[in-house]
Design an enzyme around this catalytic site. Sequence first.
Site, short mmCIF file in Angstrom:
data_model
loop_
_atom_site.label_atom_id
_atom_site.label_comp_id
_atom_site.label_asym_id
_atom_site.label_seq_id
_atom_site.Cartn_x
_atom_site.Cartn_y
_atom_site.Cartn_z
N GLU A 71 -72.52 99.33 53.15
CA GLU A 71 -71.26 99.77 53.75
C GLU A 71 -70.18 100.01 52.69
OE1 GLU A 71 -69.51 97.36 56.82
OE2 GLU A 71 -71.44 97.08 57.79
N ASP A 72 -70.07 99.10 51.73
CA ASP A 72 -68.94 99.15 50.80
C ASP A 72 -69.16 100.01 49.58
OD1 ASP A 72 -67.70 97.48 52.56
OD2 ASP A 72 -67.79 95.70 51.30
#
Length: 195
Positions: A71-72
């Site tokens: 996600e990051d």
Amino acid sequence: MTTSDSSTAANILADTLRAAVFAARVHAGHRRKGSAAEPYVNHVLEVAEILATHGAPPAAVIAALLHDTVEDSDQDPEPCTLEHLEAAFGPEVAGLVAEVSDDKSLPKEVRKGLQIRHAPKASEAAKQLKLADKISNLRAIAASPPKGWDHARRLEYVGWAGRVAAGAKGANPALDALFDATYRDAVQRLAAEEG
């Protein structure tokens, strides 16, 4: 402890440390949203520690260290993918990360709703990981809230975390109890701010 048990423990420790190094590299430039702006890797280390302390399976502890890497890193020059995680840490760990990862192409409110709906259907290890993540986030909301988050937004987050946790409970009674205590503490802190 037999030689086989010792070898297994050493392998789990090595895999855990490899995951910690991997996460530290992916999150090297990331900071938490809180006013303390602590390094993001502190969050994943805390989630892994919560799981290890409360008897979660080794794959969940390793996945905790990696749970935000996909996600990051989506805006990074070389994003981390589930395929990278599977090649480095195996299908079980990559599968757990997939279970707790949001689809960032969806609007935030949709993602939040999906977390509530998906929690009861998650594997036992993913449920434990989700609870530990919410415990860490609630602690951060109380101790170092994100800049610009007013009281109402923090209260909304705490309520939403409680709804996600309701579906994730049942796999680990010790984690369930820790979530409940952390949730109560967050609610009490926010109530005290109002008074």
